[in-house]
Structure formats: C-alpha cells, structure tokens
Design a protein around this motif. Structure first.
Motif, PDB file in Angstrom:
ATOM      1  N   GLN A 159      -3.897 -15.131   1.630  1.00  0.00           N
ATOM      2  CA  GLN A 159      -4.937 -16.054   1.175  1.00  0.00           C
ATOM      3  C   GLN A 159      -5.460 -15.715  -0.218  1.00  0.00           C
ATOM      4  O   GLN A 159      -5.703 -16.598  -1.030  1.00  0.00           O
ATOM      5  CB  GLN A 159      -6.097 -16.052   2.177  1.00  0.00           C
ATOM      6  CG  GLN A 159      -5.832 -16.990   3.316  1.00  0.00           C
ATOM      7  CD  GLN A 159      -5.919 -16.307   4.652  1.00  0.00           C
ATOM      8  OE1 GLN A 159      -6.340 -15.173   4.787  1.00  0.00           O
ATOM      9  NE2 GLN A 159      -5.478 -17.009   5.652  1.00  0.00           N
ATOM     10  N   ASP A 160      -5.671 -14.421  -0.480  1.00  0.00           N
ATOM     11  CA  ASP A 160      -6.266 -14.059  -1.778  1.00  0.00           C
ATOM     12  C   ASP A 160      -5.489 -12.970  -2.523  1.00  0.00           C
ATOM     13  O   ASP A 160      -5.927 -12.519  -3.582  1.00  0.00           O
ATOM     14  CB  ASP A 160      -7.720 -13.609  -1.594  1.00  0.00           C
ATOM     15  CG  ASP A 160      -7.848 -12.398  -0.664  1.00  0.00           C
ATOM     16  OD1 ASP A 160      -6.804 -11.834  -0.276  1.00  0.00           O
ATOM     17  OD2 ASP A 160      -8.984 -12.029  -0.335  1.00  0.00           O
ATOM     18  N   GLY A 161      -4.342 -12.551  -1.982  1.00  0.00           N
ATOM     19  CA  GLY A 161      -3.528 -11.566  -2.693  1.00  0.00           C
ATOM     20  C   GLY A 161      -4.149 -10.184  -2.752  1.00  0.00           C
ATOM     21  O   GLY A 161      -3.865  -9.419  -3.680  1.00  0.00           O
ATOM     22  N   THR A 162      -4.990  -9.855  -1.770  1.00  0.00           N
ATOM     23  CA  THR A 162      -5.647  -8.551  -1.756  1.00  0.00           C
ATOM     24  C   THR A 162      -4.889  -7.574  -0.872  1.00  0.00           C
ATOM     25  O   THR A 162      -4.493  -7.926   0.239  1.00  0.00           O
ATOM     26  CB  THR A 162      -7.091  -8.681  -1.231  1.00  0.00           C
ATOM     27  OG1 THR A 162      -7.783  -9.637  -2.023  1.00  0.00           O
ATOM     28  CG2 THR A 162      -7.813  -7.354  -1.332  1.00  0.00           C
ATOM     29  N   ALA A 163      -4.700  -6.358  -1.377  1.00  0.00           N
ATOM     30  CA  ALA A 163      -4.012  -5.326  -0.613  1.00  0.00           C
ATOM     31  C   ALA A 163      -4.778  -4.019  -0.726  1.00  0.00           C
ATOM     32  O   ALA A 163      -5.394  -3.726  -1.759  1.00  0.00           O
ATOM     33  CB  ALA A 163      -2.581  -5.146  -1.114  1.00  0.00           C
ATOM     34  N   SER A 223     -12.166   1.964   2.417  1.00  0.00           N
ATOM     35  CA  SER A 223     -12.674   1.826   1.047  1.00  0.00           C
ATOM     36  C   SER A 223     -13.910   2.693   0.831  1.00  0.00           C
ATOM     37  O   SER A 223     -14.083   3.302  -0.232  1.00  0.00           O
ATOM     38  CB  SER A 223     -13.011   0.358   0.758  1.00  0.00           C
ATOM     39  OG  SER A 223     -11.883  -0.466   0.948  1.00  0.00           O
ATOM     40  N   ALA A 224     -14.777   2.759   1.851  1.00  0.00           N
ATOM     41  CA  ALA A 224     -15.985   3.573   1.733  1.00  0.00           C
ATOM     42  C   ALA A 224     -15.638   5.050   1.577  1.00  0.00           C
ATOM     43  O   ALA A 224     -16.229   5.764   0.747  1.00  0.00           O
ATOM     44  CB  ALA A 224     -16.875   3.366   2.965  1.00  0.00           C
ATOM     45  N   ALA A 253     -12.776  -9.148  -4.980  1.00  0.00           N
ATOM     46  CA  ALA A 253     -14.054  -8.744  -5.571  1.00  0.00           C
ATOM     47  C   ALA A 253     -14.437  -7.344  -5.106  1.00  0.00           C
ATOM     48  O   ALA A 253     -14.902  -6.516  -5.905  1.00  0.00           O
ATOM     49  CB  ALA A 253     -15.142  -9.752  -5.199  1.00  0.00           C
ATOM     50  N   MET A 254     -14.246  -7.048  -3.806  1.00  0.00           N
ATOM     51  CA  MET A 254     -14.558  -5.714  -3.300  1.00  0.00           C
ATOM     52  C   MET A 254     -13.624  -4.681  -3.917  1.00  0.00           C
ATOM     53  O   MET A 254     -14.054  -3.588  -4.313  1.00  0.00           O
ATOM     54  CB  MET A 254     -14.449  -5.672  -1.778  1.00  0.00           C
ATOM     55  CG  MET A 254     -14.741  -4.296  -1.178  1.00  0.00           C
ATOM     56  SD  MET A 254     -14.619  -4.226   0.627  1.00  0.00           S
ATOM     57  CE  MET A 254     -16.052  -5.190   1.089  1.00  0.00           C
ATOM     58  N   VAL A 255     -12.336  -5.003  -3.994  1.00  0.00           N
ATOM     59  CA  VAL A 255     -11.362  -4.078  -4.579  1.00  0.00           C
ATOM     60  C   VAL A 255     -11.749  -3.732  -6.011  1.00  0.00           C
ATOM     61  O   VAL A 255     -11.787  -2.558  -6.401  1.00  0.00           O
ATOM     62  CB  VAL A 255      -9.944  -4.677  -4.526  1.00  0.00           C
ATOM     63  CG1 VAL A 255      -8.982  -3.861  -5.390  1.00  0.00           C
ATOM     64  CG2 VAL A 255      -9.445  -4.723  -3.093  1.00  0.00           C
ATOM     65  N   ASN A 256     -12.049  -4.743  -6.804  1.00  0.00           N
ATOM     66  CA  ASN A 256     -12.370  -4.495  -8.213  1.00  0.00           C
ATOM     67  C   ASN A 256     -13.721  -3.811  -8.382  1.00  0.00           C
ATOM     68  O   ASN A 256     -13.935  -3.075  -9.358  1.00  0.00           O
ATOM     69  CB  ASN A 256     -12.325  -5.806  -8.998  1.00  0.00           C
ATOM     70  CG  ASN A 256     -10.902  -6.241  -9.297  1.00  0.00           C
ATOM     71  OD1 ASN A 256     -10.011  -5.404  -9.452  1.00  0.00           O
ATOM     72  ND2 ASN A 256     -10.669  -7.542  -9.358  1.00  0.00           N
TER      73      ASN A 256
END
Length: 758
Positions: free
Chosen positions: A302-306, A272-273, A703-706
């Motif tokens: 758990q949170d649907g993050t990909a 991501s960085a 939250a990090m993705v967005n």
C-alpha cells in the motif's frame, strides 16, 4: 524526597493546576471507597464535555483546587487529585423514581405522537426534566496525583484517606491536561534508586534516555462521533501515547489479539522503539524477527514501507534466496551439508528436524551416529578410519535423499583391497588407484555405499538370526568391516555406524533415507557459512535481523527457528559461565501459543526445548522476548507472570478475556476486548506505566520510518519496491483433475432409449 502536598496549588504554574487547566466539570463524587468511586452527573454536563465513554479517565479533586485563588483555602493535606477510570454506569439512591419518571415521559411522548390531534398541554416541567437527566458512573480508583518538593507530579497507586463527605468535584481532562496524565511514568521495580540492590531488573544497568517514541493515540471507544465533535471544539482526547523504549529491552512483552487485529503492525512499532533506544543510548541491542509470512522482510504494497528502511543495520536472511536477491545483500538461509566446516550446523538442523520422530527405532539409531565428529580430531588410526566410514555413509544418505553436492565435490572413502574388489562394478569409479582411500563423486559414493550397506545389513541379519553368515557374506565381511560393529562377525566399525546402514538400506516399514527429503529446503552447495552463527554475529553487533521463512513449510519454520534460538542460548550461556557481560538481544515470536504452550513446561521436556529455556533463562542473559498469540490461556503461567509489557487487541473468546482479566487491571476492559474489533485498537500496559491505557496504535508507515531515521541522523528514504511475489490470479487446477471428467469417462451416460421423448 518529601511531598509539598500541593503547597503551590494556588500558583498558575502549579503542576496540579496544569493537570486541571484543560478539563470540563461533569459532576461530583457521592460515594468514595479505596478501590471504587461513584460519580453523580447529568445529561447537560455530559453534553458540554462531549460525552463520557466507558474507560474515560476522570480527575476528582477538592472543591476550589482548580481555581488558583480558592486553592489556597484547601487544606494542604487534601491538595491532591484522584485519577478515576469509568468502568460502568451505576444506580443513584433514587434510581427507581428516576426510572419511573423517564418511563412516564416516554409513554406520554409516544402516546401523543399517535393521537389524531396532538395534546397541546405542556410536557414535563423543567424541574422534573432536570431530575430525569441525572445519572451516575461507577469508576475505578487508579491512584492519586500529588506535587513533590521540586514541583514535580508524583503518582501513588491508591488513596491514603477516604472521607464520607469529601465533596470531590469530577472533571474530564482533554488536551494538555490529559497529555500530562498519559505521559506520566514511574520507574518500575528493580530500577528505583531508593530500593536496595540485589534484585535488580534485567535491564537495570542499561542506560536510560529521555527520548520516547509515540506508539499511537489515546482512544476510549470504537465509536468516534463525539470525539470528532470534540476536536472541532478544541477538546480532543486523542492525545499522543508515548512509550519508554527501555521498558521493552531485556523484558518479556506480550502482544495478544486475533488474526488481522494489528499484531504485526504493533510488532514493527515495538522493533522501531528498540531501534531508536539503541541509537539514542549507544547500546548495541540485536533484534531477531522470525517472519513466517514475509510481512517484515518485504515492503507493504500500500505505501512501500519496509522494516529494512529503518537504517543500515538491518540484515535479511531468506530461505530460497535467488542469485538476484543475494546480489542485493539478502543472505541465503541455507547450509552446504557437504562442507565439513558447516557439518555441525547441518547435523544440528537434522537433529532438530527429526526430534519429533525420535521414538522411531531407526531414527534413534541414525541420530546416535553423529557424523559431526571429525576424523581430524582423533589420533588413533583405527578411530580415524571408523569416523571416515561414518561420514562417507552419511553423505551418501544425503545424496540419496536428493541433496546435491557441488560439481567438483568428492568424498574420501576408506577402503582395503577387498573393498576395492567389491566396488569394481561402480561405474566410473577408479578402484585401482593406490592408497588407503578412494575419491568417489556424489553418484559414485551413493552406488558404492549402497553395495556396502547391502552387504553389511546381510551380515548383521545373519548374526541376529544366529544361523551364521552365508559364504558370500562371510567373504565380504573384510570388505565392509568398517560399516558394521559386531566384532564376533568380523566387524570393526564405529558402534553407531549400524544406524547409518539402516537408514540407507531400510528394512520393513522404515522410511529410511526418504525421511530426510525435506532437508533439500535448507541445502545449497553454494553456501559458504553456517547461518546460525552468522545470525548471532549480526545480533551481537546490534543489528536487526529478519529471518524470512515465507517460502518454506511450517516444519521449515520450526526447525530453522529452533536452530537459531539454540545457537543464541548456547553462546549466551557460555558468556555467562565465563563471567563475560551479556549482549542485549530481542527475539520476536509469532504464533507463540505453539512455542510457549504450558504443556511444554514439564520436567520431562524443559531441558531440551529451546523455547522453554529461552523463557526461563532469557532474563539473566539480557534477552528480551516479544511474543504474539491469540491464545492467552495456552501460554504457561510462569511466562505470563514474568511479562513486563502487555498489548491486548481484539479477541473473540470470552475464556481468553477472562484469563487476561487476572492480570493488572485488564478486567475493566474485558467487554471491550470482546467487542471492539478495530484493527490496531489495543489496551497497553508497559513496565513504567502506572495504569493501562486504551490506545490506537500508530500505523508503521513511511512517515514513521523517516521520523526514526531523522532521529538517528539519517536522510529520509523513498517508498520501497521490494514487494513479495504476487500469487497467480489464474488457477488452471493442474494439481487436481476435474472429478466430472474422471467419472464421465468411467461411467458414460446411458444411450437414449428407443421410446425416449414419446
């Protein structure tokens, strides 16, 4: 640039004053050296600071420097702040007396507790108790903060003067002051403007950006009780830890730690960085992640993050992708082994797969045949027919191994009149058509080539025995002459065609075509392009590519990864030789101890192994490598010495921690690495960071993705529903019969005896 040595230290806005503004005094230095310092403290001062854990950062400064008015009286040459890290407790000069007093007090207290009537006499007096509370820490000297002419904070990684009675006060920073310490970075070697050019860092000419990314929060210890109390008092030390994304581009980054220590989450944060860096600077930086377990390609349940939610430039290649997945844009990680346009890739895959068996004679002969040589590339008619014969036999071997060509697929088979006569028994094959070729389908090609291979093998066997061919074999020599190379027996085939014949018609203990059965995992008759060049094309355009290998075996993972790495290195090498600018890329490697093992870095193998080449040549091609492993000692020393960024999580092996202790200042953290098994709790050292920090890595979540999407100008996204297929909860044991049933059927229990129960 010159230094003011804290010339503005008397001013409220001085950067040195800001460094001390949010701090709690906990003692003073009584023994200062160039590398270590001893700090006197007591329980009362420590309680006001909510404790001083191991690895806590402390600030040592001349008396009065923290008071704007008194700071003016401090000698300008002494206006600096020494940064310390608590390493361990240490003894005071009167340590024996202190221990004696504490022992007496403890004995008095426990004895009084067990008396029938407690002693009403007063306990330890205040003076003695104050002395008993004295303690000391031994600290590592990390360097010195001073102020330059522009009023900026500058850090030197040592101290330039040691005074026996300097009278340094020591404070524990928190909040804004601690944030200044944690945020401080220095340009790494090879990027500093004042240095001479010629030995620049691989990423020196890449653009930089002021944009940083929060990778987590500072965390001194596994225990959090004191820190929770400090938060309530407004003195939290859990400040944000930000990284300079450029540090990771075109550099090697190590992620060490046990399984479940948070390495995969850390890798996502690092990806991501770099993704953010590429957007902020407008630099195309391709990122390649080999995903053996589906952790990156699928969403977190758990949170649907990909990871694919970061933006529109993420591409997923999946082994065994279904038609429904292909409709959603997921690309199949497969090749059509029967497509001449993809034969270079498929043959490269086979060559890589069989490399481990290359010492077997029949495998070595097979690999020497090289069916990727195109008949269309030669002008001589005889050479063309020889290569056509090679390719036809190769395709027959693949079909025999279970690979299925498309329904309408046929193969040109070079024949003469004798060949036509020999193949008349092949069902459905029209041998009467005119021309120099027959056009069998898959099943017909296998049948025809088995007949040809049998005859060619018989001729070769007779020639080897020097007994001469049988009359039948001799009669068929003309029919199969393109499939054996012994000219003395009438052969006119390619010199390596015998290796193909031996693969389709094996002798002795040779597995022959059966060894190619695993190639089914890579084959799809619907594949329209070679995936390795496609992946490179995505990387060259700055896309994040996830290669999902979760549906394949370990051998599938190794073979696919090596094929892609070879493609990347080959393209990068050609651009380098042609004087073209390199294309920055990042390659993420899980389980790196198997790929970068020191035993592979010997002269016998380094030229052939793609990972050895990657480790040695990546820098000049601007290819960064993020490798994760739990075995520091297995990674070659050359790689470790050239690793710019280090992320070290929990490990349970003292030998591995000892190996790690040889680099930077990780020896200070060796004990904690062996005991603190909190997931995501790491020791972080980046290329631009002047000191190692203990960090709780942030969770890669929505939250990090967005947040990243917002910085890239994209709208927020919702949780993903693209989860990995669930494993069946019920086990019917279909693959393993019940041994009880087997043995009971073969050895039934003996019948009851006449006198049983009497």
């Amino acid at each position: 640039m010159g230094f003011m040595l804290g010339g503005h230290a008397a001013a409220e806005e001085s950067v040195l004053h800001r460094l001390l503004r949010h701090s709690t005094k906990i003692g003073g230095v009584f023994d200062l050296g160039y590398h270590e310092a001893s700090v006197l403290t007591n329980d009362s001062w420590l309680a006001r600071a909510q404790g001083v854990p191991q690895h806590c950062l402390l600030l040592a400064f001349p008396r009065g420097l923290d008071e704007p008015k008194a700071a003016a009286d401090v000698d300008p040459a002494d206006r600096g702040i020494i940064l310390l890290r608590v390493v361990r407790e240490t003894h005071l000069p009167n340590q024996a007396d202190l221990v004696h007093l504490r022992a007496e007090d403890t004995d008095r207290a426990i004895t009084n507790h067990y008396r029938e009537a407690e002693d009403a006499s007063p306990g330890t007096d205040h003076l003695t108790r104050a002395m008993m509370q004295q303690a000391a820490f031994r600290c590592r000297v990390l360097g010195t903060f001073v102020e330059d002419q522009a009023g900026n904070l500058v850090f030197g990684k040592d101290v330039d003067a040691v005074y026996a009675a300097a009278g340094y006060m020591v404070a524990k920073p928190y909040g804004g002051s601690l944030q200044l310490v944690v945020d401080h970075v220095e340009l790494p070697m090879g990027e500093r403007l004042e240095e001479q050019h010629g030995d620049d860092a691989p990423n020196a000419d890449l653009p930089d950006t002021d944009a940083t990314m929060v990778i987590g929060t500072l965390r001194y210890s596994s225990a959090r009780r004191r820190e929770n109390v400090a938060k309530q008092d407004g003195k939290s030390t859990e400040v944000a830890v930000q990284v300079r994304p450029k540090d990771f581009v075109a550099h090697k980054t190590a992620v060490f730690g046990m399984t479940r220590a948070g390495k995969s989450n850390t890798m996502k944060v690092l990806a991501s960085a770099v993704h953010l860096y590429a957007h902020k600077t407008g630099t195309r930086v391709g990122q390649l992640i080999f995903d053996p377990a589906g952790e990156y390609a699928y969403a977190n349940r758990q949170d649907g993050t990909a990871l694919s939610q970061l933006g529109d430039n993420v591409r997923i290649y999946r082994l065994g992708a279904t038609s429904a997945e292909r409709d959603r844009g997921i690309r199949p990680l497969s090749l059509n082994f029967f497509d001449p346009a993809q034969i270079d890739g498929s043959w490269g895959l086979i060559s890589t797969f069989l490399a481990v068996d290359e010492n077997k004679h029949y495998v070595r002969n097979f690999l020497s045949a090289d069916p990727s040589r195109s008949p269309d590339d030669v002008e001589d008619y005889g050479d063309k027919r020889r290569l056509e014969a090679v390719r036809a036999m190769y395709f027959a071997i693949l079909i025999k191994a279970g690979l299925k060509p498309g329904r309408s697929w046929t193969c040109p088979l070079p024949v003469n009149q004798d060949t036509r006569t020999l193949l008349q028994s092949v069902r459905g094959l029209n041998t009467t058509i005119k021309g120099t070729h027959l056009n069998p389908n898959g099943a017909q090609l296998v049948a025809a080539c088995e007949i040809i291979a049998k005859e060619a093998a018989a001729i070769a066997k007779a020639a080897a025995s020097k007994k001469g061919s049988s009359s039948a074999a001799a009669a068929n020599a003309e029919a199969v002459k393109l499939w054996f190379s012994d000219q003395s027996s009438g052969g006119s085939g390619d010199p390596a065609v015998d290796g193909l014949v031996g693969m389709l018609s094996p002798t002795g203990s040779a597995s022959g075509w059966k060894i190619l059965r695993p190639m089914n995992d890579y084959h799809s008759a619907e594949a329209t392009t070679d995936f390795a060049p496609s992946i490179y094309g995505d990387l060259a355009r700055g896309r994040l590519v996830i290669v999902d290998l979760s549906r394949g075996s370990e051998q599938v993972l190794q073979t696919c990864a090596e094929l892609v790495v070879r493609e990347i290195l080959g393209r990068a090498s050609r651009r380098f030789r042609n004087g073209l600018p390199p294309r920055p890329m990042q390659i993420f490697l899980e389980e790196a101890h198997r790929l970068l093992h020191r035993d592979k870095f010997n002269k016998a193998t380094d030229s052939a192994d793609p990972y050895v080449r990657l480790a040695k040549e990546a820098a000049k091609y601007k290819i960064g490598m993020i490798y994760a492993t739990q075995e520091v000692s297995s990674v070659d020393a050359m790689i470790l010495s050239n690793t710019a960024n280090w992320v070290c999580a929990y490990m349970n092996n003292a030998a591995e921690a000892d190996k790690l202790s040889k680099y930077y200042d990780f020896r200070d953290y060796a004990d904690q690495i062996l005991t603190a098994d909190d997931r995501g709790f790491v020791r972080l050292r980046t290329d631009s960071s002047p000191y190692t920090l203990p960090v709780q890595v942030a969770k890669f979540d929505l939250a990090m993705v967005n947040s990243i999407r917002a910085q890239c100008g994209l709208a927020p996204t919702d949780p993903s529903q693209d989860f990995a297929p669930e494993q069946a909860s019920d086990d019917d044991f279909a693959d393993c019969p019940d041994p009880d049933a087997i043995y009971d059927s073969k050895f039934p229990p003996p019948p009851a005896t006449l006198f049983e129960g009497c």
